[in-house]
Enzyme design. Structure first.
Site, PDB file in Angstrom:
ATOM      1  N   ARG A 124      45.042  21.125   0.111  1.00  0.00           N
ATOM      2  CA  ARG A 124      44.375  21.426   1.379  1.00  0.00           C
ATOM      3  C   ARG A 124      44.480  22.915   1.654  1.00  0.00           C
ATOM      4  O   ARG A 124      45.264  23.622   1.061  1.00  0.00           O
ATOM      5  CB  ARG A 124      45.037  20.641   2.514  1.00  0.00           C
ATOM      6  CG  ARG A 124      44.846  19.136   2.452  1.00  0.00           C
ATOM      7  CD  ARG A 124      43.502  18.696   2.982  1.00  0.00           C
ATOM      8  NE  ARG A 124      43.140  19.429   4.192  1.00  0.00           N
ATOM      9  CZ  ARG A 124      43.674  19.231   5.408  1.00  0.00           C
ATOM     10  NH1 ARG A 124      44.597  18.278   5.559  1.00  0.00           N
ATOM     11  NH2 ARG A 124      43.292  19.942   6.444  1.00  0.00           N
ATOM     12  N   GLY A 125      43.689  23.398   2.611  1.00  0.00           N
ATOM     13  CA  GLY A 125      43.737  24.796   3.006  1.00  0.00           C
ATOM     14  C   GLY A 125      42.398  25.473   2.792  1.00  0.00           C
ATOM     15  O   GLY A 125      41.464  24.889   2.236  1.00  0.00           O
ATOM     16  N   CYS A 166      33.221  11.196   6.922  1.00  0.00           N
ATOM     17  CA  CYS A 166      33.127  12.407   6.105  1.00  0.00           C
ATOM     18  C   CYS A 166      34.125  12.429   4.951  1.00  0.00           C
ATOM     19  O   CYS A 166      33.927  13.147   3.970  1.00  0.00           O
ATOM     20  CB  CYS A 166      33.345  13.639   6.980  1.00  0.00           C
ATOM     21  SG  CYS A 166      32.135  13.828   8.308  1.00  0.00           S
ATOM     22  N   ARG A 170      34.981  28.327  13.159  1.00  0.00           N
ATOM     23  CA  ARG A 170      36.368  28.304  12.717  1.00  0.00           C
ATOM     24  C   ARG A 170      36.730  29.711  12.246  1.00  0.00           C
ATOM     25  O   ARG A 170      35.854  30.540  11.990  1.00  0.00           O
ATOM     26  CB  ARG A 170      36.541  27.302  11.583  1.00  0.00           C
ATOM     27  CG  ARG A 170      36.366  25.858  12.036  1.00  0.00           C
ATOM     28  CD  ARG A 170      36.105  24.925  10.871  1.00  0.00           C
ATOM     29  NE  ARG A 170      37.166  24.968   9.859  1.00  0.00           N
ATOM     30  CZ  ARG A 170      37.044  24.459   8.647  1.00  0.00           C
ATOM     31  NH1 ARG A 170      35.911  23.885   8.256  1.00  0.00           N
ATOM     32  NH2 ARG A 170      38.053  24.514   7.798  1.00  0.00           N
ATOM     33  N   LYS A 217      28.534  19.150   5.813  1.00  0.00           N
ATOM     34  CA  LYS A 217      29.228  18.017   5.193  1.00  0.00           C
ATOM     35  C   LYS A 217      30.474  17.613   5.980  1.00  0.00           C
ATOM     36  O   LYS A 217      30.975  16.499   5.815  1.00  0.00           O
ATOM     37  CB  LYS A 217      29.608  18.339   3.751  1.00  0.00           C
ATOM     38  CG  LYS A 217      30.695  19.370   3.547  1.00  0.00           C
ATOM     39  CD  LYS A 217      30.969  19.596   2.073  1.00  0.00           C
ATOM     40  CE  LYS A 217      32.038  20.649   1.850  1.00  0.00           C
ATOM     41  NZ  LYS A 217      33.365  20.243   2.335  1.00  0.00           N
ATOM     42  N   ASP A 218      30.973  18.493   6.859  1.00  0.00           N
ATOM     43  CA  ASP A 218      32.152  18.187   7.670  1.00  0.00           C
ATOM     44  C   ASP A 218      31.806  17.567   9.012  1.00  0.00           C
ATOM     45  O   ASP A 218      32.705  17.183   9.768  1.00  0.00           O
ATOM     46  CB  ASP A 218      32.968  19.463   7.929  1.00  0.00           C
ATOM     47  CG  ASP A 218      33.545  20.068   6.658  1.00  0.00           C
ATOM     48  OD1 ASP A 218      33.828  19.285   5.730  1.00  0.00           O
ATOM     49  OD2 ASP A 218      33.698  21.297   6.603  1.00  0.00           O
ATOM     50  N   THR A 259      43.669  30.090   0.089  1.00  0.00           N
ATOM     51  CA  THR A 259      44.952  29.394   0.050  1.00  0.00           C
ATOM     52  C   THR A 259      44.999  28.411  -1.111  1.00  0.00           C
ATOM     53  O   THR A 259      46.003  28.311  -1.830  1.00  0.00           O
ATOM     54  CB  THR A 259      45.198  28.645   1.375  1.00  0.00           C
ATOM     55  OG1 THR A 259      45.255  29.590   2.442  1.00  0.00           O
ATOM     56  CG2 THR A 259      46.493  27.850   1.323  1.00  0.00           C
ATOM     57  N   ARG A 260      43.916  27.674  -1.312  1.00  0.00           N
ATOM     58  CA  ARG A 260      43.884  26.695  -2.398  1.00  0.00           C
ATOM     59  C   ARG A 260      43.916  27.369  -3.766  1.00  0.00           C
ATOM     60  O   ARG A 260      44.570  26.889  -4.692  1.00  0.00           O
ATOM     61  CB  ARG A 260      42.642  25.805  -2.264  1.00  0.00           C
ATOM     62  CG  ARG A 260      42.796  24.751  -1.176  1.00  0.00           C
ATOM     63  CD  ARG A 260      41.563  23.879  -1.070  1.00  0.00           C
ATOM     64  NE  ARG A 260      40.471  24.565  -0.386  1.00  0.00           N
ATOM     65  CZ  ARG A 260      39.187  24.390  -0.651  1.00  0.00           C
ATOM     66  NH1 ARG A 260      38.812  23.572  -1.617  1.00  0.00           N
ATOM     67  NH2 ARG A 260      38.275  25.018   0.048  1.00  0.00           N
ATOM     68  N   LEU A 295      38.687  12.545  -1.352  1.00  0.00           N
ATOM     69  CA  LEU A 295      38.665  11.231  -1.993  1.00  0.00           C
ATOM     70  C   LEU A 295      37.434  11.075  -2.878  1.00  0.00           C
ATOM     71  O   LEU A 295      37.484  10.397  -3.906  1.00  0.00           O
ATOM     72  CB  LEU A 295      38.688  10.127  -0.934  1.00  0.00           C
ATOM     73  CG  LEU A 295      39.975   9.960  -0.126  1.00  0.00           C
ATOM     74  CD1 LEU A 295      39.816   8.824   0.882  1.00  0.00           C
ATOM     75  CD2 LEU A 295      41.166   9.696  -1.044  1.00  0.00           C
ATOM     76  N   ARG A 296      36.318  11.663  -2.474  1.00  0.00           N
ATOM     77  CA  ARG A 296      35.091  11.592  -3.277  1.00  0.00           C
ATOM     78  C   ARG A 296      35.303  12.245  -4.638  1.00  0.00           C
ATOM     79  O   ARG A 296      34.963  11.674  -5.684  1.00  0.00           O
ATOM     80  CB  ARG A 296      33.946  12.280  -2.522  1.00  0.00           C
ATOM     81  CG  ARG A 296      32.651  12.419  -3.339  1.00  0.00           C
ATOM     82  CD  ARG A 296      31.642  13.289  -2.594  1.00  0.00           C
ATOM     83  NE  ARG A 296      32.162  14.620  -2.324  1.00  0.00           N
ATOM     84  CZ  ARG A 296      32.148  15.621  -3.198  1.00  0.00           C
ATOM     85  NH1 ARG A 296      31.646  15.440  -4.411  1.00  0.00           N
ATOM     86  NH2 ARG A 296      32.632  16.807  -2.868  1.00  0.00           N
ATOM     87  N   ARG A 297      35.864  13.440  -4.637  1.00  0.00           N
ATOM     88  CA  ARG A 297      36.117  14.140  -5.904  1.00  0.00           C
ATOM     89  C   ARG A 297      37.173  13.404  -6.726  1.00  0.00           C
ATOM     90  O   ARG A 297      37.033  13.265  -7.938  1.00  0.00           O
ATOM     91  CB  ARG A 297      36.563  15.580  -5.615  1.00  0.00           C
ATOM     92  CG  ARG A 297      35.464  16.454  -5.045  1.00  0.00           C
ATOM     93  CD  ARG A 297      36.003  17.766  -4.508  1.00  0.00           C
ATOM     94  NE  ARG A 297      34.934  18.628  -4.032  1.00  0.00           N
ATOM     95  CZ  ARG A 297      35.100  19.629  -3.162  1.00  0.00           C
ATOM     96  NH1 ARG A 297      36.316  19.863  -2.661  1.00  0.00           N
ATOM     97  NH2 ARG A 297      34.075  20.357  -2.773  1.00  0.00           N
ATOM     98  N   LYS A 298      38.216  12.934  -6.052  1.00  0.00           N
ATOM     99  CA  LYS A 298      39.285  12.220  -6.755  1.00  0.00           C
ATOM    100  C   LYS A 298      38.738  10.979  -7.457  1.00  0.00           C
ATOM    101  O   LYS A 298      39.022  10.738  -8.640  1.00  0.00           O
ATOM    102  CB  LYS A 298      40.377  11.817  -5.757  1.00  0.00           C
ATOM    103  CG  LYS A 298      41.493  10.971  -6.358  1.00  0.00           C
ATOM    104  CD  LYS A 298      42.521  10.586  -5.294  1.00  0.00           C
ATOM    105  CE  LYS A 298      43.616   9.709  -5.887  1.00  0.00           C
ATOM    106  NZ  LYS A 298      44.624   9.335  -4.854  1.00  0.00           N
ATOM    107  N   SER A 345      38.453  30.663   9.456  1.00  0.00           N
ATOM    108  CA  SER A 345      38.689  30.921   8.037  1.00  0.00           C
ATOM    109  C   SER A 345      37.665  31.933   7.530  1.00  0.00           C
ATOM    110  O   SER A 345      36.617  32.144   8.153  1.00  0.00           O
ATOM    111  CB  SER A 345      38.565  29.628   7.224  1.00  0.00           C
ATOM    112  OG  SER A 345      37.216  29.185   7.187  1.00  0.00           O
TER     113      SER A 345
END
Length: 323
Positions: free
Chosen positions: A143-144, A234, A10, A80-81, A148-149, A124-127, A12
């Site tokens: 996201r990002g 994931c 990717r 993890k992705d 960016t985040r 969702l896991r962290r949330k 990034s």
């Protein structure tokens, strides 16, 4: 001289760091390479949480296509992705030594800010885990890429945002107001890099295999088979961590409801068989033993979690995420 290997990644900053890490390791073994950056769907659509996109392997699919088409020779992923079932024709060639596994809270860069009423994350896991510990807080979607985040956090009225420590460390970003969330279960394989190759490219496989770190391969393998045994993707609120301590595997895993109120977690210790500890035999045969053992443990831990109440939570999650 070896043929120039094409490394898919990717585009990034973090993904490029990861790809360059693999490039450096290959160079040390005498294998020259070049980077081929691509942009994934997950990098293009930033206004929705990952679970709403409904795409398996959203950060890996574009690289999978390029790999199968022969446009690249290998793909570097944050493990993890990566979906637990790789596409037909693609195999895991190496897991590099695992990095830091913890999540961290980056607080708003405001002097004296110690509160966290509004926290941002796209996971969702962290949330779920955050709401379990702090049920009165509000979670905002974030996201990002890492930079960016961080900028979104700075520009927002949020009190903090959650990041993977490994990403910040690899980019040498050191926020001043940072709290290690050592109570939060990481994502399966968090902090690990994986290199994938085509199944019909044995020479590339052998070259990349030199980068493999067997202890990391074992631990993340257990975590990923645990995730697969729970039939969680994931993006599901599932955490897992396997560690090696002397001759044992120490494992903690769990599944959480979306609001964090319901949870099924386990802590297990398992003796590592002597033949795996000693590593006797040809490397490839030994690696197959490692993967077989990881599968046995991961599936066993998943069954234990489901029997301890995880099955009901997973059913509720599937119904909620399918809507």
């Amino acid at each position: 001289m070896s043929r120039l290997l094409k490394i898919g990644t990717r585009d990034s900053a973090l993904a490029l760091w990861q790809a360059r890490k693999v490039q450096e390791e290959l160079k040390q073994h005498g294998y020259p390479s070049e980077l081929v950056p691509v942009k994934s769907t997950g990098d293009l659509i930033l206004d929705k949480p990952l679970y709403e996109l409904g795409i398996t392997g959203i950060f890996t699919k574009t690289l999978d296509v390029a790999l199968l088409a022969g446009q690249i020779d290998l793909a570097v992923h944050s493990l993890k992705d990566v979906p637990t079932a790789l596409p037909k024709g693609i195999i895991q060639a190496a897991v590099l030594p695992r990095g830091t596994i913890e999540d961290v809270l980056v607080r708003k860069n405001t002097p004296g800010n110690q509160r966290h009423g509004v926290v941002a994350t796209g996971s969702l896991r962290r949330k779920a885990q955050w709401l379990r510990k702090y049920p009165g807080d509000r979670i905002e979607n974030l996201r990002g890429n890492v930079q960016t985040r961080l900028q979104k956090l700075e520009d927002s009225a949020w009190d903090g945002a959650i990041f993977a420590a490994a990403g910040l460390e690899r980019l040498e970003i050191k926020p001043e107001h940072l709290e290690v969330l050592d109570w939060m279960l990481p994502a399966p394989a968090q902090g690990a890099l994986m290199v994938a190759v085509r199944e019909d490219a044995p020479q590339v496989f052998e070259q990349v295999r030199n980068l493999n770190h067997l202890p990391s391969e074992l631990c993340v393998g257990i975590e990923r088979y645990f995730l697969r045994g729970l039939e969680g993707g994931c993006t599901a609120p599932i955490g897992a961590l396997a560690r090696i301590k002397k001759n044992e595997i120490l494992f903690t895993g769990g599944v959480f409801s979306l609001d964090g109120r319901d949870v099924s977690t386990i802590e297990e210790r398992s003796l590592i068989p002597e033949d795996i500890l000693t590593g006797v035999g040809p490397l490839e045969e030994y690696s197959q033993q490692v993967q077989a053992y990881a599968k046995i443990l991961g599936e066993q831990y998943a069954r234990t979690t489901l029997e301890a109440g995880g099955a009901a939570i997973m059913e509720t999650l599937r119904n909620a995420l399918d809507q």
